[in-house]
Design a protein around this motif. Sequence first.
Motif, PDB file in Angstrom:
ATOM      1  N   ARG A 240       2.549   3.092  10.859  1.00  0.00           N
ATOM      2  CA  ARG A 240       2.419   2.154   9.744  1.00  0.00           C
ATOM      3  C   ARG A 240       3.009   0.799  10.068  1.00  0.00           C
ATOM      4  NH1 ARG A 240       7.204   2.473   5.287  1.00  0.00           N
ATOM      5  NH2 ARG A 240       8.942   2.892   6.687  1.00  0.00           N
ATOM      6  N   ASN A 241       2.680  -0.159   9.228  1.00  0.00           N
ATOM      7  CA  ASN A 241       3.326  -1.463   9.223  1.00  0.00           C
ATOM      8  C   ASN A 241       4.324  -1.434   8.074  1.00  0.00           C
ATOM      9  OD1 ASN A 241       4.071  -4.170   8.778  1.00  0.00           O
ATOM     10  ND2 ASN A 241       2.112  -4.936   9.530  1.00  0.00           N
ATOM     11  N   SER A 242       5.579  -1.300   8.372  1.00  0.00           N
ATOM     12  CA  SER A 242       6.585  -1.105   7.330  1.00  0.00           C
ATOM     13  C   SER A 242       6.745  -2.325   6.427  1.00  0.00           C
ATOM     14  CB  SER A 242       7.934  -0.750   7.952  1.00  0.00           C
ATOM     15  OG  SER A 242       8.382  -1.799   8.801  1.00  0.00           O
ATOM     16  N   GLY A 243       6.137  -3.438   6.804  1.00  0.00           N
ATOM     17  CA  GLY A 243       6.244  -4.621   5.974  1.00  0.00           C
ATOM     18  C   GLY A 243       5.537  -4.459   4.633  1.00  0.00           C
ATOM     19  N   PHE A 244       4.416  -3.707   4.635  1.00  0.00           N
ATOM     20  CA  PHE A 244       3.666  -3.578   3.377  1.00  0.00           C
ATOM     21  C   PHE A 244       3.105  -2.183   3.148  1.00  0.00           C
ATOM     22  CE2 PHE A 244       0.594  -4.681   6.595  1.00  0.00           C
ATOM     23  CZ  PHE A 244      -0.532  -3.941   6.280  1.00  0.00           C
ATOM     24  N   GLN A 245       3.404  -1.221   4.038  1.00  0.00           N
ATOM     25  CA  GLN A 245       2.871   0.128   3.892  1.00  0.00           C
ATOM     26  C   GLN A 245       3.994   1.128   3.630  1.00  0.00           C
ATOM     27  OE1 GLN A 245       0.542   0.550   7.521  1.00  0.00           O
ATOM     28  NE2 GLN A 245      -1.348  -0.001   6.424  1.00  0.00           N
ATOM     29  N   ALA A 246       3.919   1.831   2.487  1.00  0.00           N
ATOM     30  CA  ALA A 246       4.896   2.846   2.110  1.00  0.00           C
ATOM     31  C   ALA A 246       4.260   4.231   2.248  1.00  0.00           C
ATOM     32  CB  ALA A 246       5.372   2.629   0.677  1.00  0.00           C
ATOM     33  N   LEU A 247       5.102   5.237   2.466  1.00  0.00           N
ATOM     34  CA  LEU A 247       4.620   6.604   2.681  1.00  0.00           C
ATOM     35  C   LEU A 247       5.315   7.556   1.710  1.00  0.00           C
ATOM     36  CD1 LEU A 247       4.823   6.697   6.585  1.00  0.00           C
ATOM     37  CD2 LEU A 247       2.797   6.237   5.209  1.00  0.00           C
ATOM     38  N   LEU A 248       4.542   8.421   1.069  1.00  0.00           N
ATOM     39  CA  LEU A 248       5.081   9.454   0.197  1.00  0.00           C
ATOM     40  C   LEU A 248       4.431  10.783   0.574  1.00  0.00           C
ATOM     41  CD1 LEU A 248       6.800  10.295  -2.278  1.00  0.00           C
ATOM     42  CD2 LEU A 248       4.755   9.923  -3.685  1.00  0.00           C
ATOM     43  N   PRO A 249       5.191  11.713   1.173  1.00  0.00           N
ATOM     44  CA  PRO A 249       4.603  13.005   1.537  1.00  0.00           C
ATOM     45  C   PRO A 249       4.560  13.963   0.340  1.00  0.00           C
ATOM     46  CG  PRO A 249       6.880  12.939   2.230  1.00  0.00           C
ATOM     47  CD  PRO A 249       6.590  11.596   1.610  1.00  0.00           C
ATOM     48  N   ILE A 250       3.540  14.795   0.304  1.00  0.00           N
ATOM     49  CA  ILE A 250       3.457  15.869  -0.687  1.00  0.00           C
ATOM     50  C   ILE A 250       3.292  17.177   0.052  1.00  0.00           C
ATOM     51  CG2 ILE A 250       2.515  14.437  -2.535  1.00  0.00           C
ATOM     52  CD1 ILE A 250      -0.254  15.486  -1.852  1.00  0.00           C
TER      53      ILE A 250
ATOM     54  N   GLU B 173       0.839  -1.194   0.000  1.00  0.00           N
ATOM     55  CA  GLU B 173       0.000   0.000   0.000  1.00  0.00           C
ATOM     56  C   GLU B 173       0.874   1.244   0.000  1.00  0.00           C
ATOM     57  OE1 GLU B 173      -3.626  -1.934   2.701  1.00  0.00           O
ATOM     58  OE2 GLU B 173      -2.324  -0.380   3.551  1.00  0.00           O
ATOM     59  N   LEU B 174       0.504   2.212  -0.834  1.00  0.00           N
ATOM     60  CA  LEU B 174       1.197   3.492  -0.862  1.00  0.00           C
ATOM     61  C   LEU B 174       0.269   4.557  -0.286  1.00  0.00           C
ATOM     62  CD1 LEU B 174       3.530   5.386  -1.724  1.00  0.00           C
ATOM     63  CD2 LEU B 174       2.351   5.635  -3.925  1.00  0.00           C
ATOM     64  N   PHE B 175       0.692   5.157   0.842  1.00  0.00           N
ATOM     65  CA  PHE B 175      -0.063   6.255   1.446  1.00  0.00           C
ATOM     66  C   PHE B 175       0.531   7.571   0.973  1.00  0.00           C
ATOM     67  CE2 PHE B 175      -1.318   2.857   4.228  1.00  0.00           C
ATOM     68  CZ  PHE B 175      -2.579   3.195   4.676  1.00  0.00           C
ATOM     69  N   ILE B 176      -0.271   8.382   0.283  1.00  0.00           N
ATOM     70  CA  ILE B 176       0.150   9.730  -0.084  1.00  0.00           C
ATOM     71  C   ILE B 176      -0.303  10.653   1.029  1.00  0.00           C
ATOM     72  CG2 ILE B 176      -0.019  11.565  -1.792  1.00  0.00           C
ATOM     73  CD1 ILE B 176      -0.566   9.478  -3.907  1.00  0.00           C
ATOM     74  N   VAL B 177       0.673  11.176   1.767  1.00  0.00           N
ATOM     75  CA  VAL B 177       0.403  11.885   3.018  1.00  0.00           C
ATOM     76  C   VAL B 177       0.544  13.381   2.806  1.00  0.00           C
ATOM     77  CG1 VAL B 177       1.022  12.051   5.448  1.00  0.00           C
ATOM     78  CG2 VAL B 177       1.307   9.895   4.247  1.00  0.00           C
TER      79      VAL B 177
ATOM     80  N   VAL C 220      -3.348   2.490  -3.666  1.00  0.00           N
ATOM     81  CA  VAL C 220      -2.826   3.839  -3.525  1.00  0.00           C
ATOM     82  C   VAL C 220      -3.849   4.609  -2.701  1.00  0.00           C
ATOM     83  CG1 VAL C 220      -2.134   5.945  -4.714  1.00  0.00           C
ATOM     84  CG2 VAL C 220      -1.632   3.722  -5.744  1.00  0.00           C
ATOM     85  N   ILE C 221      -3.454   5.033  -1.512  1.00  0.00           N
ATOM     86  CA  ILE C 221      -4.395   5.617  -0.542  1.00  0.00           C
ATOM     87  C   ILE C 221      -4.042   7.076  -0.324  1.00  0.00           C
ATOM     88  CG2 ILE C 221      -5.346   5.445   1.784  1.00  0.00           C
ATOM     89  CD1 ILE C 221      -4.415   2.491   1.764  1.00  0.00           C
ATOM     90  N   MET C 222      -5.002   7.948  -0.582  1.00  0.00           N
ATOM     91  CA  MET C 222      -4.823   9.384  -0.339  1.00  0.00           C
ATOM     92  C   MET C 222      -5.200   9.671   1.117  1.00  0.00           C
ATOM     93  SD  MET C 222      -6.642  10.763  -3.844  1.00  0.00           S
ATOM     94  CE  MET C 222      -8.130   9.843  -3.467  1.00  0.00           C
ATOM     95  N   MET C 223      -4.214  10.031   1.927  1.00  0.00           N
ATOM     96  CA  MET C 223      -4.453  10.275   3.359  1.00  0.00           C
ATOM     97  C   MET C 223      -4.249  11.763   3.635  1.00  0.00           C
ATOM     98  SD  MET C 223      -3.127   8.088   6.639  1.00  0.00           S
ATOM     99  CE  MET C 223      -1.419   8.619   6.625  1.00  0.00           C
TER     100      MET C 223
END
Length: 799
Positions: free
Chosen positions: A592-602, A575-579, A648-651
Amino acid sequence: MKSRNSVRISNFSTSYVYKTFLWMKTEAKLQVRMRKMAKDKDNYGAGSLTVLEGLDAVRKRPGMYIGTTDSQGLMHCLWEIIDNSVDEALAGVCNHIVVTLHSDGSVEVADNGRGIPVDIEPKTKLTGVEVVLTKLHAGAKFGNSSYGASGGLHGVGSSVVNALSSRLDVEVDRDGKTHHMSFHQGHPGVYTDADPEHPSPDAPFKRTRKNRPTELEIIGKVSPKTTGTRIRYWADPEIFNDTAEFSYEQLIDRVRQTSFLVPGLKITVIDENIPETGDESVDEMLEVDDIANAAGDEPQEIAESDESEHDAAGHEEAAEQIEEADVAAQPQGSKYTHSRIEEFCHTGGVKDFVDYLSKGEAVSAIWRITGEDTYVEETQAVGDGGELHAQKVTRNCAVDIAMRWTNGYDTTMRSFVNVVETPGGGTHVDGYLLGLTKQIRKAIEDNARKLKVNLKDSNMKVERDDILAGLVAVVTVRIAEPQFQGQTKDVLGTAQVKPIVSKMTDRQFGEMITGSKRGYKEQSGRVLEKIVGEMHARIQARKTKEVTRRKNALESASMPPKLSDCQPGNDDVAELFIVEGDSALGTAKAARNSGFQALLPIRGKILNVQKASLSQMLSNKECAAIIQVVGAGSGASFDIEQARYNKVIMMTDADVDGAHIRILLLTLFYRYMRPLIEYGHVYAAVPPLHRIALTGAHKGEYIYTYSDDELAGKLADLDKKHISYNEDIQRYKGLGEMDADQLADTTMDPRTRMLRRIRMEDAEQASQIFSLLMGDDVPPRKAFIVENADDFDRSKIDT
C-alpha cells in the motif's frame, strides 16, 4: 450701441423669466391635481367597493380554494370531484366509480350513487344540480342525515371546479330519467355543439339570463333502479398556467389508496389517449354494477393489475390493429407506459394497504386497532329558517389502524380522515403516537433485564424515532364534519379525536406488545428487540459524532487496534481496503501507499445483517469495527459528510468464498450505510486469477488474467505470436500468495489496478433483491435461482 455684456444680460434675463413662467404653470397644475385627489379621498364610500358575486370570487382568487394554479391545483380539482363520488360509496350507495381521461384534455368522473338531487331547492328556487355546482358552501354535508362521514365538507368542491372550468357538463340518472346541464366558467347555459358526440368548450354558448331559474334538460330514459352522476369538465386555460398538466401516476396512486380505504369499492381508470381494445363503455360498466346491486350481490373482488382480464383477452388483436394502422397513432417508444384501463378493488381495507406499502423483511405481522367511540362537539347548526345557531351534538368516531414493523429504518406512515389523506397528520396521528410510545416504553421497562437495558442509565431511554424506525402504519378515522386546517385538508384539527385514538391504541396495542394477546408474544419480542437495537444505534451514532475526525494520535488510538490507518490530511483521496484475512493483510501493508491507503482486516465471513437484528449486528465485532472505522454512523443517522474515507474497497480472494464475503459486506453497507453506495463510494477490488511468466526474449515480463476464458484466449494469442512462456502457470488461490509488488501492480496501485464500482440505480428494486437473496425465506430464493439460471452471464462476475 450696446456692449456685448449688456446683450448677454438681456438674453439671460429673458431665459430666466420664461423658465420661471413654465415652473409656475406646472406648479398650478399640480395644485389642482392634489385638490382633486383630496376630494376623491373624502368621497370614499360604498360606491368605491367592488362586489364579486357567486363564483367570480373563485376565479379572482383561485389559490384560496385549490392552493395553486399549476399541476397541483389541477389535480386538486380532480380530487374534489372524485371525493364526492367516494362519499357516496362511504354512505353505502355506490360501488363503482369510473374516471375517464378524454383525448381532448377533459376529465370525466362517473358513479352509480344516488345522483345529485334534481328537484327544486326551496330557498333558492333552483334545482339541486345548479345549487351544488354554482353556490359556494352548499350541499348535503352540513347536516347529519345524508352523510355520516365524508371527505368534501366545505361545500365548495364541485362549485369551485365548475368556476375554474371553461366548460362543465353534468348528467344525473334519477327517477327513470337522465338529466343534463352545462356550464361555462361557472355560469349555466346551453352549448350548441356541431357534433354532440364530441362536445367542446369552444362551441357557441348561450348563457341563461340572470335571476332566471334554469331547468334541467331531460335527454333520455333509464331503468327506475338506475341512479348515478357523471361530471365532465375542461380546465380553464385562463386560470391554470402553461405548466399545469394531469399526472397519471398521481391519479393511479390516489385511486389505489382509495380502493384500500373503501373495501369493496371498484374504481376504473380509462385513458382514451391509449388506442381502443374493445372495452366496454362507461355506461355499460356502471350498468353491470347496478344490476349486481339490484340483485343484492356483493361487489366482486378484483385484484389490482395493470390490465383487466377483458383487456388481456383483446390485447394481441389490438396490437395487430395498431401495427396495420398509421404508425403515428401509437409510435414506438410511446410516452404512455400504462394500459388503457386499470381497475382497483380491495376487500382487506387498511390491512391490505399496509401490506402494499411494506418493503423489506417483516419483523411482525400486520397488527390492527379498530373500534368506535363518541364525543360531544359544539357546532353551528342550520335551523328551519336557514339561520345558524350553536348546538351541542354527539359525534361518532370510527378508528381503523393497521401497522407492522420491518427490518429497515425508514418510516412509512399514511393518515386519512374519511378517505381524505392528511399529509400533515393531525389529532388522529398525535393520539396514535401518544398511545404507541406509552405502551412501548412500558413494555421495555417491564422487560429491561431480558432486553439488556439499564434503566439507571438516563441515556438509555427510548425515543419516538427509535419506535418509528421500520414502522409501516396506516391511520384512519371516520367522523362527521371534521375540522381541517385550510381547504386543502392537510391536517386534522378536531381536538376530540386525539384522546379517543390514544385511549384505543393504549388499550389494544398494549395487549399486543405485552404478548398477552394470543399469538403476539413472539412477534412483540422481535419488535421490542428491534426498537432497543435502534436505541443503541442512536446512542452509538451520537457518540461517534462527538468524536471529531482524525486530527491527532488520541483519536487514532480510539480506532480498532487492527486498523492500519493512513496519514491524516488526505481525506479527499483516502481509501479504506477491507482485507480478507491476516495473511493478505501482511502483503497489503507492504504493497500500500500509507499516505492515503488504510487497511482493515476481517476474519472470514461477517454476519448476514439481513437476517440478524440490529442489536445482533452491533454486537458483532466485525460489523461494529467497520461502522466505527468509516466514522459516519449507521442507519437513519448516517451522515456521509462525516465519512473518513473517499473510497471503501472490498479486497477479497477471487473465489466463491471471496464473492460470498463481498455480498455480506454489501448487505451491511446497503442496510446501515446506504449513502455510501448511493453516492458511489463503494468498490470491489479485482485481483487476478493467473500469472503467465514469459520466457525467451520477454523473460521477466508477466501477464495477468482474470478468468479462465481470458487465460485460454491469452495463451492462444501467445502461441499464435510464437511468444514463449512458462508452462507452469501460477494460479492464485488467495491474495496472500502474491508478493507486495504483484499485489500493488494488480490490485492496489491506482495507476495500474482495476476496480469495480458498486452502483444502485433503483433503490426499491435493490431492497427487494437484498430481501430475496439474503433473507430468511428460502423457497423464493431457490425459485429465483432456478428461473434465472439460463440467463447467467459469467462475464458479470470476477471469478
